[in-house]
Design a protein around this motif. Sequence first.
Motif, PDB file in Angstrom:
ATOM      1  N   HIS A  36       0.833  -1.207   0.000  1.00 47.43           N
ATOM      2  CA  HIS A  36       0.000   0.000   0.000  1.00 47.43           C
ATOM      3  C   HIS A  36       0.868   1.258   0.000  1.00 47.43           C
ATOM      4  N   ALA A  42       1.109   3.440  -7.810  1.00 47.36           N
ATOM      5  CA  ALA A  42       0.460   2.130  -7.906  1.00 47.36           C
ATOM      6  C   ALA A  42       1.045   1.165  -6.884  1.00 47.36           C
ATOM      7  N   GLY A  45      -2.212  -3.158  -3.217  1.00 44.72           N
ATOM      8  CA  GLY A  45      -3.453  -2.801  -2.529  1.00 44.72           C
ATOM      9  C   GLY A  45      -3.805  -1.346  -2.796  1.00 44.72           C
ATOM     10  N   PRO A  46      -4.987  -0.913  -2.326  1.00 39.67           N
ATOM     11  CA  PRO A  46      -5.396   0.475  -2.556  1.00 39.67           C
ATOM     12  C   PRO A  46      -4.501   1.466  -1.820  1.00 39.67           C
ATOM     13  N   ASP A  47      -4.337   2.643  -2.420  1.00 38.54           N
ATOM     14  CA  ASP A  47      -3.570   3.715  -1.800  1.00 38.54           C
ATOM     15  C   ASP A  47      -4.272   4.140  -0.511  1.00 38.54           C
ATOM     16  N   MET A  50      -6.720   7.162  -0.337  1.00 38.76           N
ATOM     17  CA  MET A  50      -8.099   6.905  -0.740  1.00 38.76           C
ATOM     18  C   MET A  50      -8.856   6.136   0.342  1.00 38.76           C
ATOM     19  N   VAL A  51      -8.182   5.209   0.982  1.00 36.50           N
ATOM     20  CA  VAL A  51      -8.810   4.478   2.083  1.00 36.50           C
ATOM     21  C   VAL A  51      -9.184   5.465   3.193  1.00 36.50           C
ATOM     22  N   THR A  54     -12.338   7.486   2.236  1.00 38.03           N
ATOM     23  CA  THR A  54     -13.630   6.813   2.098  1.00 38.03           C
ATOM     24  C   THR A  54     -14.045   5.963   3.294  1.00 38.03           C
ATOM     25  N   ARG A  55     -13.149   5.672   4.209  1.00 34.70           N
ATOM     26  CA  ARG A  55     -13.468   4.744   5.302  1.00 34.70           C
ATOM     27  C   ARG A  55     -13.335   5.400   6.677  1.00 34.70           C
ATOM     28  N   TYR A  71     -13.836  -8.345   2.994  1.00 36.82           N
ATOM     29  CA  TYR A  71     -13.529  -7.842   1.654  1.00 36.82           C
ATOM     30  C   TYR A  71     -14.784  -7.607   0.812  1.00 36.82           C
ATOM     31  N   TYR A  76     -14.929  -5.264  -2.562  1.00 36.22           N
ATOM     32  CA  TYR A  76     -13.870  -5.905  -3.333  1.00 36.22           C
ATOM     33  C   TYR A  76     -14.367  -7.267  -3.820  1.00 36.22           C
TER      34      TYR A  76
END
Length: 135
Positions: A36, A42, A45-47, A50-51, A54-55, A71, A76
């Motif tokens: 990450h 890139a 896993g997600p950057d 962004m996590v 959104t979380r 997941y 996902y």
Amino acid sequence: MKKLLISLTLLTSTTTLMADIVAGEKVYKENCAICHTINGRAGLGPDFNMVAYTRHKEEIEHYAKDPYSFYKTFGYSSNAMPTLPLEDQQFKDVADYISSLQPFKKWMIKKKPSKKMIVKNEENNESVEAKKENS
């Protein structure tokens, strides 16, 4: 004297909060950074920016503890994240760190209120209430 006690209390609680984020950054570097990123490049896993956007912090903690159970809940289609052998406090610390990356969250965006319009029905001359979204 009262102001001094309040200042010391705030300073102590702020230091504790910062210690969690600092400890979380250490957990991230040792366990998460291989997959990450936090800078938009890139990764497997997600950057984490962004996590963080959104979380909620609690969601991050629960997912990190048991990715195989969550997941699908996170949207996902599959899971490549391993279950990490961390202590509960380390999961909390890394969730604090990830959450701290984005001070503004997706759920903080205020939605524009809808406007109500009165529309007259030409056939029977009745008034009908209709909603119109603001643009």
